[in-house]
Design a protein around this motif. Structure first.
Motif, PDB file in Angstrom:
ATOM      1  N   VAL A 101      -4.485 -13.088  -7.525  1.00  0.00           N
ATOM      2  CA  VAL A 101      -3.223 -12.630  -7.138  1.00  0.00           C
ATOM      3  C   VAL A 101      -3.496 -11.264  -6.524  1.00  0.00           C
ATOM      4  CG1 VAL A 101      -1.012 -11.671  -7.924  1.00  0.00           C
ATOM      5  CG2 VAL A 101      -1.946 -13.695  -9.526  1.00  0.00           C
ATOM      6  N   PHE A 102      -4.537 -10.451  -6.866  1.00  0.00           N
ATOM      7  CA  PHE A 102      -4.611  -9.164  -6.070  1.00  0.00           C
ATOM      8  C   PHE A 102      -5.040  -9.569  -4.792  1.00  0.00           C
ATOM      9  CE2 PHE A 102      -5.903  -6.595 -10.176  1.00  0.00           C
ATOM     10  CZ  PHE A 102      -4.354  -6.028 -10.408  1.00  0.00           C
ATOM     11  N   ASP A 103      -6.235 -10.435  -4.579  1.00  0.00           N
ATOM     12  CA  ASP A 103      -6.743 -10.859  -3.443  1.00  0.00           C
ATOM     13  C   ASP A 103      -5.762 -11.474  -2.318  1.00  0.00           C
ATOM     14  OD1 ASP A 103      -9.094 -11.277  -1.924  1.00  0.00           O
ATOM     15  OD2 ASP A 103      -9.038 -13.526  -1.953  1.00  0.00           O
ATOM     16  N   MET A 104      -4.697 -12.254  -2.963  1.00  0.00           N
ATOM     17  CA  MET A 104      -3.501 -12.534  -1.945  1.00  0.00           C
ATOM     18  C   MET A 104      -2.852 -11.511  -1.279  1.00  0.00           C
ATOM     19  SD  MET A 104      -1.673 -15.426  -4.299  1.00  0.00           S
ATOM     20  CE  MET A 104      -0.332 -15.289  -3.143  1.00  0.00           C
ATOM     21  N   PHE A 105      -2.638 -10.486  -1.914  1.00  0.00           N
ATOM     22  CA  PHE A 105      -2.081  -9.491  -1.295  1.00  0.00           C
ATOM     23  C   PHE A 105      -3.095  -8.119  -0.748  1.00  0.00           C
ATOM     24  CE2 PHE A 105       0.689 -11.294  -4.209  1.00  0.00           C
ATOM     25  CZ  PHE A 105       1.952 -11.226  -3.515  1.00  0.00           C
ATOM     26  N   MET A 106      -4.309  -8.275  -0.733  1.00  0.00           N
ATOM     27  CA  MET A 106      -5.193  -7.327  -0.294  1.00  0.00           C
ATOM     28  C   MET A 106      -4.995  -6.813   1.289  1.00  0.00           C
ATOM     29  SD  MET A 106      -7.663  -5.851  -1.506  1.00  0.00           S
ATOM     30  CE  MET A 106      -8.383  -6.911  -3.007  1.00  0.00           C
ATOM     31  N   ASP A 107      -4.382  -7.766   1.981  1.00  0.00           N
ATOM     32  CA  ASP A 107      -3.994  -7.126   3.408  1.00  0.00           C
ATOM     33  C   ASP A 107      -2.457  -6.758   3.560  1.00  0.00           C
ATOM     34  OD1 ASP A 107      -6.692  -7.370   4.337  1.00  0.00           O
ATOM     35  OD2 ASP A 107      -6.364  -9.451   4.860  1.00  0.00           O
ATOM     36  N   ARG A 108      -2.097  -6.658   2.637  1.00  0.00           N
ATOM     37  CA  ARG A 108      -0.519  -6.090   2.416  1.00  0.00           C
ATOM     38  C   ARG A 108       0.009  -4.963   1.679  1.00  0.00           C
ATOM     39  NH1 ARG A 108       3.372 -11.656   2.188  1.00  0.00           N
ATOM     40  NH2 ARG A 108       4.781  -9.803   2.801  1.00  0.00           N
ATOM     41  N   TYR A 109      -1.056  -4.424   0.761  1.00  0.00           N
ATOM     42  CA  TYR A 109      -0.941  -3.343  -0.031  1.00  0.00           C
ATOM     43  C   TYR A 109      -0.776  -1.865   0.816  1.00  0.00           C
ATOM     44  CZ  TYR A 109      -3.029  -5.919  -3.944  1.00  0.00           C
ATOM     45  OH  TYR A 109      -3.164  -7.036  -5.037  1.00  0.00           O
ATOM     46  N   ASP A 110       0.329  -1.443   0.353  1.00  0.00           N
ATOM     47  CA  ASP A 110       0.603   0.061   0.952  1.00  0.00           C
ATOM     48  C   ASP A 110      -0.467   0.930   0.255  1.00  0.00           C
ATOM     49  OD1 ASP A 110       2.682  -0.801   2.952  1.00  0.00           O
ATOM     50  OD2 ASP A 110       4.171  -0.526   1.292  1.00  0.00           O
ATOM     51  N   VAL A 111      -0.384   0.664  -1.118  1.00  0.00           N
ATOM     52  CA  VAL A 111      -1.260   1.465  -2.012  1.00  0.00           C
ATOM     53  C   VAL A 111      -1.851   0.544  -3.046  1.00  0.00           C
ATOM     54  CG1 VAL A 111       0.559   2.522  -3.438  1.00  0.00           C
ATOM     55  CG2 VAL A 111      -1.471   3.636  -3.429  1.00  0.00           C
ATOM     56  N   PHE A 112      -2.926   0.762  -3.428  1.00  0.00           N
ATOM     57  CA  PHE A 112      -3.447  -0.037  -4.602  1.00  0.00           C
ATOM     58  C   PHE A 112      -3.950   1.272  -5.570  1.00  0.00           C
ATOM     59  CE2 PHE A 112      -6.380  -2.064  -7.175  1.00  0.00           C
ATOM     60  CZ  PHE A 112      -5.835  -3.452  -7.500  1.00  0.00           C
ATOM     61  N   TRP A 113      -3.614   0.918  -6.913  1.00  0.00           N
ATOM     62  CA  TRP A 113      -4.064   1.986  -7.806  1.00  0.00           C
ATOM     63  C   TRP A 113      -5.246   1.527  -8.684  1.00  0.00           C
ATOM     64  CZ3 TRP A 113      -2.261   7.140  -7.697  1.00  0.00           C
ATOM     65  CH2 TRP A 113      -1.179   7.183  -7.054  1.00  0.00           C
ATOM     66  N   TRP A 165      -5.429   3.810  -3.310  1.00  0.00           N
ATOM     67  CA  TRP A 165      -6.146   3.324  -2.313  1.00  0.00           C
ATOM     68  C   TRP A 165      -4.919   3.117  -1.190  1.00  0.00           C
ATOM     69  CZ3 TRP A 165     -11.352   2.911  -0.915  1.00  0.00           C
ATOM     70  CH2 TRP A 165     -12.334   3.206  -1.734  1.00  0.00           C
ATOM     71  N   ARG A 166      -4.839   4.005  -0.245  1.00  0.00           N
ATOM     72  CA  ARG A 166      -3.844   3.719   0.681  1.00  0.00           C
ATOM     73  C   ARG A 166      -4.015   3.097   2.069  1.00  0.00           C
ATOM     74  NH1 ARG A 166      -1.918   8.279  -2.280  1.00  0.00           N
ATOM     75  NH2 ARG A 166       0.126   7.662  -3.205  1.00  0.00           N
ATOM     76  N   ARG A 167      -3.354   2.392   2.700  1.00  0.00           N
ATOM     77  CA  ARG A 167      -3.301   2.037   3.871  1.00  0.00           C
ATOM     78  C   ARG A 167      -3.022   3.026   4.879  1.00  0.00           C
ATOM     79  NH1 ARG A 167      -4.741  -2.678   4.866  1.00  0.00           N
ATOM     80  NH2 ARG A 167      -4.183  -3.511   3.018  1.00  0.00           N
ATOM     81  N   ASP A 168      -3.658   3.189   5.995  1.00  0.00           N
ATOM     82  CA  ASP A 168      -3.333   4.050   7.177  1.00  0.00           C
ATOM     83  C   ASP A 168      -1.921   3.644   7.707  1.00  0.00           C
ATOM     84  OD1 ASP A 168      -5.611   5.795   6.717  1.00  0.00           O
ATOM     85  OD2 ASP A 168      -6.804   4.808   8.138  1.00  0.00           O
ATOM     86  N   ALA A 169      -1.268   4.472   8.018  1.00  0.00           N
ATOM     87  CA  ALA A 169       0.004   4.192   8.631  1.00  0.00           C
ATOM     88  C   ALA A 169      -0.190   3.566   9.957  1.00  0.00           C
ATOM     89  CB  ALA A 169       0.967   5.369   8.904  1.00  0.00           C
TER      90      ALA A 169
END
Length: 169
Positions: A101-113, A165-169
């Motif tokens: 499940v985590f892997d499915m969203f890896m490229d969609r996270y705004d932030v992963f704690w 862990w945040r994605r750059d805007a």
């Protein structure tokens, strides 16, 4: 690791500070997404809207065991369709796992704690992401364009921390 070799989260991986952080985050979320082995087991759990990933339905369906839950087969419907079925079209989504499940969203996270308990070892356990232990969770998050923020100490006695862990805007 998220769980031991039996795919169970053992007591030695449970810390009050981490539990409080997790509970607060879920209380603020509009929707929870998880697989078959991720459980909250909290007083507010029955009140939370959720999407439960499963291959037992063709696309989306109501969960007969929980009126607040939508069953979702990612092979049969988009995530957006599952959210719509759940009645959530905007807001905060908390993805609580497991590794697929985590892997499915890896490229969609705004932030992963990412919580880390460095003094706990679970040989043969369930990794947080596919690709662990060959690569560290931090390497995997960085490879998906996420950057580590300032860690927060959750349990100083056990050195347990959580890092955004945040994605750059």
């Amino acid at each position: 690791m998220l769980a031991d070799a039996r795919n169970v989260m053992p007591d030695e991986l449970k810390f009050e500070g981490d539990k409080a952080f997790f509970t607060n985050a879920l209380d603020c979320a509009d929707l929870i997404v998880h697989g078959r082995n991720s459980y909250e087991d909290q007083p507010n759990s029955p009140r939370r809207k959720r999407i439960f990933l499963t291959r037992k339905v063709a696309s989306t369906a109501p969960d007969p065991a929980n009126p607040k839950s939508t069953l979702w087969n990612p092979d049969g419907a988009s995530f957006e369709a599952a959210c719509h079925h759940a009645g959530v079209n905007a807001g905060t989504v908390a993805v609580i796992g497991g590794p697929g499940v985590f892997d499915m969203f890896m490229d969609r996270y705004d932030v992963f704690w990412l919580s880390v308990a460095p003094n706990v070892y679970l040989p043969g356990g369930e990794p947080c992401f596919p690709g662990v232990p060959a690569r560290s969770p931090q390497q995997i998050l960085a490879a998906h364009g996420l950057r580590a923020g300032e860690p927060q100490m959750l349990d100083p006695a056990e050195d347990v921390s959580v890092t955004p862990w945040r994605r750059d805007a």
